[in-house]
Design a protein around this motif. Structure first.
Motif, PDB file in Angstrom:
ATOM      1  N   VAL A  85      13.395  13.410  23.017  1.00 55.54           N
ATOM      2  CA  VAL A  85      12.647  14.395  22.333  1.00 55.54           C
ATOM      3  C   VAL A  85      13.206  14.410  20.904  1.00 55.54           C
ATOM      4  O   VAL A  85      14.456  14.371  20.599  1.00 55.54           O
ATOM      5  N   HIS A  86      12.341  14.222  20.064  1.00 56.68           N
ATOM      6  CA  HIS A  86      12.604  14.134  18.587  1.00 56.68           C
ATOM      7  C   HIS A  86      12.288  15.644  17.969  1.00 56.68           C
ATOM      8  O   HIS A  86      11.394  16.103  18.154  1.00 56.68           O
ATOM      9  N   ALA A  87      13.577  16.078  17.389  1.00 56.55           N
ATOM     10  CA  ALA A  87      13.652  17.663  16.724  1.00 56.55           C
ATOM     11  C   ALA A  87      14.281  17.709  15.523  1.00 56.55           C
ATOM     12  O   ALA A  87      15.163  16.897  15.253  1.00 56.55           O
ATOM     13  N   ALA A  88      13.799  18.538  14.586  1.00 56.42           N
ATOM     14  CA  ALA A  88      14.558  18.774  13.359  1.00 56.42           C
ATOM     15  C   ALA A  88      15.037  20.259  13.920  1.00 56.42           C
ATOM     16  O   ALA A  88      14.392  21.185  14.348  1.00 56.42           O
ATOM     17  N   PHE A  89      16.507  20.416  13.281  1.00 54.58           N
ATOM     18  CA  PHE A  89      16.760  21.835  13.629  1.00 54.58           C
ATOM     19  C   PHE A  89      17.894  22.444  12.641  1.00 54.58           C
ATOM     20  O   PHE A  89      18.234  21.536  11.748  1.00 54.58           O
ATOM     21  N   ARG A  90      17.834  23.663  12.540  1.00 52.62           N
ATOM     22  CA  ARG A  90      18.879  24.241  11.680  1.00 52.62           C
ATOM     23  C   ARG A  90      19.842  25.302  12.444  1.00 52.62           C
ATOM     24  O   ARG A  90      19.240  25.795  13.202  1.00 52.62           O
ATOM     25  N   LEU A  91      21.010  25.136  12.145  1.00 51.16           N
ATOM     26  CA  LEU A  91      22.048  26.154  12.951  1.00 51.16           C
ATOM     27  C   LEU A  91      22.617  27.396  11.704  1.00 51.16           C
ATOM     28  O   LEU A  91      22.794  26.769  10.717  1.00 51.16           O
ATOM     29  N   PHE A  92      22.708  28.578  12.152  1.00 52.00           N
ATOM     30  CA  PHE A  92      23.057  29.578  11.235  1.00 52.00           C
ATOM     31  C   PHE A  92      24.359  30.403  11.432  1.00 52.00           C
ATOM     32  O   PHE A  92      24.673  30.477  12.590  1.00 52.00           O
ATOM     33  N   LEU A  93      25.031  30.508  10.523  1.00 52.42           N
ATOM     34  CA  LEU A  93      25.991  31.671  10.470  1.00 52.42           C
ATOM     35  C   LEU A  93      25.834  32.792   9.647  1.00 52.42           C
ATOM     36  O   LEU A  93      25.637  32.577   8.349  1.00 52.42           O
ATOM     37  N   LEU A  94      25.858  34.030  10.281  1.00 48.79           N
ATOM     38  CA  LEU A  94      25.628  35.302   9.443  1.00 48.79           C
ATOM     39  C   LEU A  94      26.696  35.715   8.324  1.00 48.79           C
ATOM     40  O   LEU A  94      27.876  35.819   8.958  1.00 48.79           O
ATOM     41  N   ASP A  95      26.535  35.909   7.173  1.00 48.47           N
ATOM     42  CA  ASP A  95      27.447  36.383   6.381  1.00 48.47           C
ATOM     43  C   ASP A  95      27.127  37.937   6.407  1.00 48.47           C
ATOM     44  O   ASP A  95      26.270  38.463   6.013  1.00 48.47           O
ATOM     45  N   GLN A  96      28.198  38.684   6.987  1.00 49.56           N
ATOM     46  CA  GLN A  96      27.821  40.213   7.493  1.00 49.56           C
ATOM     47  C   GLN A  96      27.876  40.831   6.201  1.00 49.56           C
ATOM     48  O   GLN A  96      27.771  42.318   6.365  1.00 49.56           O
ATOM     49  N   ASN A  97      28.500  40.415   5.242  1.00 47.09           N
ATOM     50  CA  ASN A  97      28.895  41.388   4.002  1.00 47.09           C
ATOM     51  C   ASN A  97      27.411  41.470   3.191  1.00 47.09           C
ATOM     52  O   ASN A  97      27.009  42.512   2.774  1.00 47.09           O
ATOM     53  N   THR A  98      26.605  40.312   3.180  1.00 47.65           N
ATOM     54  CA  THR A  98      25.435  40.287   2.611  1.00 47.65           C
ATOM     55  C   THR A  98      24.257  40.259   3.092  1.00 47.65           C
ATOM     56  O   THR A  98      23.128  40.539   2.769  1.00 47.65           O
ATOM     57  N   GLY A  99      24.409  40.016   4.568  1.00 49.53           N
ATOM     58  CA  GLY A  99      23.007  39.708   5.428  1.00 49.53           C
ATOM     59  C   GLY A  99      22.367  38.498   5.172  1.00 49.53           C
ATOM     60  O   GLY A  99      21.260  38.456   5.813  1.00 49.53           O
ATOM     61  N   LYS A 100      22.912  37.493   4.653  1.00 54.19           N
ATOM     62  CA  LYS A 100      22.476  36.414   4.432  1.00 54.19           C
ATOM     63  C   LYS A 100      23.030  35.520   5.348  1.00 54.19           C
ATOM     64  O   LYS A 100      24.059  35.668   5.935  1.00 54.19           O
ATOM     65  N   TYR A 101      22.259  34.154   5.705  1.00 50.76           N
ATOM     66  CA  TYR A 101      22.881  33.167   6.371  1.00 50.76           C
ATOM     67  C   TYR A 101      23.247  31.851   5.769  1.00 50.76           C
ATOM     68  O   TYR A 101      22.636  31.417   5.036  1.00 50.76           O
ATOM     69  N   LEU A 102      24.445  31.639   6.346  1.00 46.41           N
ATOM     70  CA  LEU A 102      24.756  30.055   5.951  1.00 46.41           C
ATOM     71  C   LEU A 102      23.937  29.111   6.966  1.00 46.41           C
ATOM     72  O   LEU A 102      24.199  29.337   8.113  1.00 46.41           O
ATOM     73  N   ALA A 103      23.080  28.336   6.597  1.00 43.64           N
ATOM     74  CA  ALA A 103      22.350  27.438   7.198  1.00 43.64           C
ATOM     75  C   ALA A 103      22.753  25.705   7.033  1.00 43.64           C
ATOM     76  O   ALA A 103      22.663  25.505   5.876  1.00 43.64           O
ATOM     77  N   LEU A 104      22.557  25.280   8.189  1.00 41.62           N
ATOM     78  CA  LEU A 104      23.239  23.991   7.978  1.00 41.62           C
ATOM     79  C   LEU A 104      22.178  23.000   8.767  1.00 41.62           C
ATOM     80  O   LEU A 104      21.675  23.511   9.790  1.00 41.62           O
TER      81      LEU A 104
END
Length: 208
Positions: A85-104
């Motif tokens: 299966v060929h797939a592109a993906f992103r994994l996230f970690l939430l910055d709970q101070n700002t509500g933004k996500y670190l996305a790799l």
């Protein structure tokens, strides 16, 4: 394999499309000597997936002073070698101070198959940055991860086989005594079921 050289990171306001997981009482993972946490199964692109998180790094890959996070293709039936299966993906970690996500994200799509069910990041983030409360990734002993998965190509199937060898295999002998053999008239006769290696077996006798 260290995947950090193959990804880029960014801050994203939008939450992950396909899955989010909140881990509460994060410190208890270490207290109970749990090296990894596997999420529940979620569906994306017609396939089932899960996240696997190593709070102190994936020791089997000699990861130190970092957390590790992987996307795993779940629900595979055995070590099949001829599908992918060929797939592109992103994994996230939430910055709970700002509500933004670190996305790799991987720069290139990845091939998930029977011999490689997981892809991700050995060094997702340094432990120092992860545990620093000013960064907002761990707040009140809780963190939030997420995933987006986009399947680019359906699974392909070819002919193949898998050889599995058992070390120190135990030989098992089963004797089937047939009474009144001359009176058997069925085309096929089966013995009683017996168990070997956690599997059920029987002996079939065909009479021509």
């Amino acid at each position: 394999m260290n995947m950090t050289s193959l990804n880029f990171d960014e801050q994203d306001d939008a939450p992950p499309t396909h899955y989010m997981i909140k881990i509460q009482s994060l410190s208890l993972l270490s207290v109970h000597s749990l090296e990894k946490y596997e999420s529940g199964v979620f569906e994306a692109g017609g396939y089932k997936w899960k996240l696997v998180f190593y709070p102190n790094g994936n020791k089997s890959r000699n990861v130190k002073e970092h957390i590790s996070l992987y996307l795993v293709l779940a629900g595979a039936n055995g070590p099949q070698t001829c599908w992918e299966v060929h797939a592109a993906f992103r994994l996230f970690l939430l910055d709970q101070n700002t509500g933004k996500y670190l996305a790799l994200q991987e720069k290139n799509e990845r091939r998930f198959h029977g011999m490689k069910l997981d892809w991700g990041f050995d060094q997702f983030l340094s432990l120092k940055a992860f545990t620093d409360t000013s960064n907002g990734y761990v707040m009140e002993d809780a963190c939030v991860f997420g995933a987006e998965v986009f399947v680019r190509k359906e699974k392909s199937i070819c002919k193949g086989e898998c050889l599995s060898m058992i070390k120190d295999a135990v030989m098992y002998k089963h004797v089937w005594k047939i009474d009144k053999f001359s009176k058997l008239n069925a085309e096929s006769n089966d013995s009683q079921t017996f168990i070997v290696g956690d599997q059920k077996w029987c002996i079939s006798l065909l009479i021509d």
